[in-house]
Design a protein around this motif. Structure first.
Motif, PDB file in Angstrom:
ATOM      1  N   ALA A  63       0.823  -1.213   0.000  1.00 36.97           N
ATOM      2  CA  ALA A  63       0.000   0.000   0.000  1.00 36.97           C
ATOM      3  C   ALA A  63       0.854   1.259   0.000  1.00 36.97           C
ATOM      4  N   GLY A  64       2.067   1.162   0.537  1.00 37.96           N
ATOM      5  CA  GLY A  64       2.930   2.342   0.590  1.00 37.96           C
ATOM      6  C   GLY A  64       3.357   2.839  -0.772  1.00 37.96           C
ATOM      7  N   LYS A  65       3.235   1.999  -1.802  1.00 37.93           N
ATOM      8  CA  LYS A  65       3.615   2.400  -3.156  1.00 37.93           C
ATOM      9  C   LYS A  65       2.451   3.001  -3.940  1.00 37.93           C
ATOM     10  N   CYS A  66       1.252   2.978  -3.365  1.00 37.59           N
ATOM     11  CA  CYS A  66       0.051   3.371  -4.107  1.00 37.59           C
ATOM     12  C   CYS A  66      -0.074   4.885  -4.222  1.00 37.59           C
ATOM     13  N   ILE A 221      -9.557  -7.366 -14.107  1.00 36.69           N
ATOM     14  CA  ILE A 221      -8.720  -6.267 -13.619  1.00 36.69           C
ATOM     15  C   ILE A 221      -7.469  -6.820 -12.949  1.00 36.69           C
ATOM     16  N   ARG A 222      -6.389  -6.066 -13.039  1.00 34.22           N
ATOM     17  CA  ARG A 222      -5.142  -6.429 -12.366  1.00 34.22           C
ATOM     18  C   ARG A 222      -5.165  -5.918 -10.929  1.00 34.22           C
ATOM     19  N   PRO A 223      -4.289  -6.453 -10.077  1.00 32.59           N
ATOM     20  CA  PRO A 223      -4.254  -5.991  -8.679  1.00 32.59           C
ATOM     21  C   PRO A 223      -3.804  -4.545  -8.522  1.00 32.59           C
ATOM     22  N   ASP A 224      -3.243  -3.931  -9.550  1.00 32.97           N
ATOM     23  CA  ASP A 224      -2.825  -2.531  -9.441  1.00 32.97           C
ATOM     24  C   ASP A 224      -3.867  -1.567 -10.004  1.00 32.97           C
ATOM     25  N   ALA A 225      -5.040  -2.060 -10.376  1.00 37.26           N
ATOM     26  CA  ALA A 225      -6.051  -1.221 -11.029  1.00 37.26           C
ATOM     27  C   ALA A 225      -6.591  -0.149 -10.086  1.00 37.26           C
ATOM     28  N   ASP A 226      -6.869   1.009 -10.648  1.00 38.98           N
ATOM     29  CA  ASP A 226      -7.536   2.093  -9.918  1.00 38.98           C
ATOM     30  C   ASP A 226      -9.011   2.057 -10.297  1.00 38.98           C
ATOM     31  N   LEU A 227      -9.805   1.394  -9.462  1.00 41.89           N
ATOM     32  CA  LEU A 227     -11.216   1.210  -9.769  1.00 41.89           C
ATOM     33  C   LEU A 227     -12.045   2.459  -9.502  1.00 41.89           C
ATOM     34  N   SER A 228     -11.443   3.466  -8.906  1.00 38.37           N
ATOM     35  CA  SER A 228     -12.200   4.683  -8.609  1.00 38.37           C
ATOM     36  C   SER A 228     -12.395   5.556  -9.830  1.00 38.37           C
ATOM     37  N   ARG A 268      -2.883   2.226 -10.116  1.00 36.82           N
ATOM     38  CA  ARG A 268      -2.382   2.930  -8.934  1.00 36.82           C
ATOM     39  C   ARG A 268      -0.897   2.656  -8.721  1.00 36.82           C
ATOM     40  N   LEU A 269      -0.290   1.885  -9.642  1.00 39.57           N
ATOM     41  CA  LEU A 269       1.153   1.610  -9.622  1.00 39.57           C
ATOM     42  C   LEU A 269       1.577   0.847  -8.381  1.00 39.57           C
ATOM     43  N   CYS A 270       0.700   0.014  -7.864  1.00 42.00           N
ATOM     44  CA  CYS A 270       1.021  -0.774  -6.674  1.00 42.00           C
ATOM     45  C   CYS A 270       0.154  -2.022  -6.654  1.00 42.00           C
ATOM     46  N   PHE A 271       0.575  -2.989  -5.865  1.00 39.72           N
ATOM     47  CA  PHE A 271      -0.203  -4.214  -5.666  1.00 39.72           C
ATOM     48  C   PHE A 271      -1.173  -3.981  -4.515  1.00 39.72           C
ATOM     49  N   ARG A 338      11.608 -30.354   1.463  1.00 36.47           N
ATOM     50  CA  ARG A 338      11.149 -30.068   0.113  1.00 36.47           C
ATOM     51  C   ARG A 338      10.915 -28.563  -0.062  1.00 36.47           C
ATOM     52  N   SER A 339      11.098 -28.095  -1.279  1.00 37.98           N
ATOM     53  CA  SER A 339      10.877 -26.679  -1.582  1.00 37.98           C
ATOM     54  C   SER A 339      10.088 -26.559  -2.881  1.00 37.98           C
ATOM     55  N   ALA A 340       9.619 -25.347  -3.158  1.00 37.06           N
ATOM     56  CA  ALA A 340       8.866 -25.088  -4.382  1.00 37.06           C
ATOM     57  C   ALA A 340       9.242 -23.717  -4.905  1.00 37.06           C
ATOM     58  N   ALA A 341       9.347 -23.615  -6.214  1.00 37.16           N
ATOM     59  CA  ALA A 341       9.695 -22.351  -6.872  1.00 37.16           C
ATOM     60  C   ALA A 341       8.495 -21.822  -7.632  1.00 37.16           C
ATOM     61  N   LEU A 342       8.276 -20.532  -7.517  1.00 31.50           N
ATOM     62  CA  LEU A 342       7.184 -19.857  -8.214  1.00 31.50           C
ATOM     63  C   LEU A 342       7.765 -18.993  -9.331  1.00 31.50           C
ATOM     64  N   PHE A 343       7.246 -19.160 -10.526  1.00 27.80           N
ATOM     65  CA  PHE A 343       7.642 -18.358 -11.680  1.00 27.80           C
ATOM     66  C   PHE A 343       6.475 -17.424 -11.996  1.00 27.80           C
ATOM     67  N   SER A 344       6.706 -16.127 -11.894  1.00 26.08           N
ATOM     68  CA  SER A 344       5.640 -15.155 -12.119  1.00 26.08           C
ATOM     69  C   SER A 344       6.167 -14.026 -12.997  1.00 26.08           C
ATOM     70  N   ARG A 345       5.306 -13.043 -13.245  1.00 30.08           N
ATOM     71  CA  ARG A 345       5.682 -11.931 -14.117  1.00 30.08           C
ATOM     72  C   ARG A 345       4.968 -10.676 -13.638  1.00 30.08           C
ATOM     73  N   ASN A 346       5.702  -9.580 -13.584  1.00 34.06           N
ATOM     74  CA  ASN A 346       5.127  -8.296 -13.207  1.00 34.06           C
ATOM     75  C   ASN A 346       4.256  -7.808 -14.356  1.00 34.06           C
ATOM     76  N   PRO A 347       2.927  -7.734 -14.185  1.00 31.35           N
ATOM     77  CA  PRO A 347       2.062  -7.340 -15.310  1.00 31.35           C
ATOM     78  C   PRO A 347       2.220  -5.881 -15.716  1.00 31.35           C
ATOM     79  N   MET A 348       2.825  -5.052 -14.853  1.00 33.04           N
ATOM     80  CA  MET A 348       3.022  -3.643 -15.217  1.00 33.04           C
ATOM     81  C   MET A 348       4.257  -3.462 -16.098  1.00 33.04           C
ATOM     82  N   THR A 349       5.304  -4.263 -15.832  1.00 33.56           N
ATOM     83  CA  THR A 349       6.559  -4.101 -16.557  1.00 33.56           C
ATOM     84  C   THR A 349       6.846  -5.249 -17.519  1.00 33.56           C
ATOM     85  N   GLY A 350       6.188  -6.387 -17.329  1.00 29.90           N
ATOM     86  CA  GLY A 350       6.470  -7.560 -18.145  1.00 29.90           C
ATOM     87  C   GLY A 350       7.719  -8.298 -17.734  1.00 29.90           C
ATOM     88  N   VAL A 351       8.346  -7.933 -16.626  1.00 25.17           N
ATOM     89  CA  VAL A 351       9.581  -8.560 -16.157  1.00 25.17           C
ATOM     90  C   VAL A 351       9.241  -9.768 -15.289  1.00 25.17           C
TER      91      VAL A 351
END
Length: 408
Positions: A63-66, A221-228, A268-271, A338-351
Motif C-alpha cells: 500500500a505504501g507504493k500506491c 482487472i489487475r491488482p494494481d487497477a484504480d477502480l475509482s 495505482r502503480l502498486c499491488f 522439500r521446496s517449491a519455486a514460483l515463476f511469475s511476471r510483473n504485469p506492469m513491466t512484463g519482467v
C-alpha cells in the motif's frame, strides 16, 4: 567388456552424495524481489523472526507504493462511492446491429422489424435516417413520430411502439490495468445457444453487454487497477466510473456497453491485496503450469493433478497451490526439506521473477502470510524434492548401473 572397479564406484558414490547435498543457487531477478521491491511485497526474502510474532508487513509495504485513487479527486461520473452515474450511460441503449420491432396501428407502410444500420441509424422507408446509436428506444421513438408528421404522413404525432427484439454483440476496446488488453466482443448468441422463444418475443434484454462482461473478457482487472476512475469513452465523450463497489459487495452501475465504446482502467502503480478476490470484474480463475514430481509421484495422473488442480480460483496463494499439487507431506525424514519455486511476471513491466520457498519454513513461521504471494494468471510452479530423496534417487541409479555392469 568394461566393468567399474571398487575405486571408481567409490568415486561415483562420493560424487553422487556431494551432488545430492549441493544447495542450488538462488534465482537471479532483475527486480529487487528479495528486498520487497517487486510487484508483490510477499516475494521478499525471509527476515529474522522476532520473539513475538509481528504484525503482517506485506500489505502495508504494498500500500505504501500506491498513488491516491484518482476518482476521489472528482470526475464526470461514478457509482456508490463517487458522483451519480450520468443519465446518458444508464438504461438499455441501442447500438448498430440491434433488431427492433416498429408497430403503428392501422398502418401498412412503416411497421416491421428493422436492424440498426452500421452507421448507427434506423432507416425507415421514405424517411431520413434516424440516429439510434447510444440512444434509448423512447428517444428514437420520439424522433420517428416527428419525422412522420414532418414527412406529411400524419397530421399529428401518431401512437406507435418501438421494442427491442434482439440485442446484437458489441465490440469494445479494453485497455489499461487488465490482464489481457484487447478488443472484445460481448453479448449476442454464442454457438448453438439459441432461445427461439426469447427471440420471437418483444422487449428483449441482455446482461451480456455489461461493463463487467467486457472487463472479464479482457482477462479481468489487475491488482494494481484504480477502480475509482475507470474511463469510458463514448462518441468522443469521456465518463469516469467508480467500480469499487464491485469488489466490496455493494451495488454498482453495471452499465450496458455499445459498439465503439472504449474502456480504460488506470493503475495505482502498486499491488493491492484487497483486489485479490473473486468479483464480477476479476479474472474468472487462474490456470497454473505445474511441473511433475520425481518423488513421491512420477506424473500428473498418479498424483491426481487434473484440471481442478491446474485451474484454481482467483485469490489463491502460493502455498495453497503447493499443497494442491501434492508437494507437501509424506515421510518427514525424506520429505521435510522439500521446496517449491514460483515463476511469475510483473504485469506492469512484463519482467519475470522467480522465488523459492522451503515448505517447512512456510509451515512453521507464524508470519507465513507475509511471504505467501498471491498467484497471478500464467504463473508456474515447480516442486523440488528433499536432499534425502535426491540422494536415494542417485543411489537407485548407481545400483541399476552396477547391475547392468555385472550382467555384461
Amino acid at each position: 567388456m568394461f566393468r567399474p572397479g571398487p575405486r571408481l564406484c567409490a568415486s561415483l558414490l562420493a560424487l553422487s552424495v556431494a551432488t545430492a547435498c549441493t544447495v542450488p543457487r538462488q534465482a537471479a531477478n532483475i527486480e529487487a524481489a528479495a528486498a520487497g521491491d517487486a510487484y508483490q511485497a510477499q516475494y521478499r526474502a525471509f527476515v529474522a523472526q522476532e520473539a513475538e510474532p509481528p504484525l503482517l508487513q506485506s500489505p502495508a509495504i504494498n500500500a505504501g507504493k500506491c498513488r491516491p485513487p484518482a476518482g476521489d479527486a472528482g470526475g464526470t461520473g461514478g457509482g456508490k462511492l463517487g458522483r451519480p452515474m450520468p443519465y446518458a450511460l444508464t438504461g438499455e441503449l441501442l447500438t448498430r446491429g440491434d433488431l427492433v420491432d416498429l408497430r403503428l396501428p392501422e398502418d401498412e407502410t412503416f411497421p416491421g422489424d428493422y436492424v440498426i444500420s452500421r452507421d448507427g441509424t434506423l432507416k425507415l422507408p421514405y424517411l431520413a435516417p434516424i440516429p439510434a446509436q447510444g440512444r434509448s428506444p423512447a428517444q428514437v421513438m420520439a424522433d420517428i413520430r416527428r419525422a412522420l408528421v414532418a414527412g406529411g404522413y400524419y397530421d399529428t404525432e401518431p401512437t406507435l411502439s418501438l421494442l427491442i427484439r434482439d440485442f446484437a454483440p458489441a465490440r469494445v476496446a479494453v485497455s489499461g490495468a487488465v490482464f489481457e488488453p484487447r478488443l472484445v466482443e460481448i453479448g449476442g448468441i454464442r454457438g448453438d445457444e439459441v432461445d427461439a422463444g426469447r427471440q420471437a418475443a418483444l422487449g428483449d434484454s441482455t446482461e451480456g453487454r455489461n461493463l463487467s462482461v467486457a472487463l472479464r473478457n479482457a482477462g479481468g482487472i489487475r491488482p494494481d487497477a484504480d477502480l475509482s476512475a475507470v474511463r469510458l469513452t463514448r462518441a468522443g465523450t469521456n465518463y469516469t466510473i467508480d467500480l469499487r463497489g464491485a469488489l466490496a459487495g455493494r451495488h454498482f452501475e453495471d452499465i450496458m456497453l455499445l459498439t465503439g465504446d472504449e474502456l480504460y482502467v488506470p493503475s495505482r502503480l502498486c499491488f493491492q491485496d484487497d483486489l485479490m478476490k473473486p468479483s464480477p470484474i476479476s479474472p474468472p480463475g487462474i490456470s497454473l503450469y505445474l511441473s511433475n514430481l520425481t518423488q513421491p509421484a512420477t506424473g500428473n495422473a498418479p498424483s491426481a493433478i487434473g484440471q481442478t488442480v491446474r485451474e484454481v480460483p482467483y485469490g489463491t496463494r502460493y502455498m495453497q497451490a503447493v499443497i494442491d499439487a501434492n508437494c507437501v507431506g509424506g515421510a518427514r525424514i525424506s520429505s521435510a526439506d522439500r521446496s517449491a519455486a514460483l515463476f511469475s511476471r510483473n504485469p506492469m513491466t512484463g519482467v519475470s521473477v522467480v522465488i523459492e520457498r522451503k515448505v517447512e519454513v512456510m509451515r512453521t513461521r507464524a508470519d507465513r502470510d507475509d511471504y505467501d504471494p498471491y498467484l497471478l494468471p500464467g504463473d508456474s510452479l515447480a516442486c523440488y524434492d528433499s536432499g534425502v530423496t535426491n540422494l536415494s534417487e542417485v543411489m537407485r541409479i548407481i545400483g541399476l548401473a552396477s547391475v547392468v555392469a555385472l550382467l555384461d
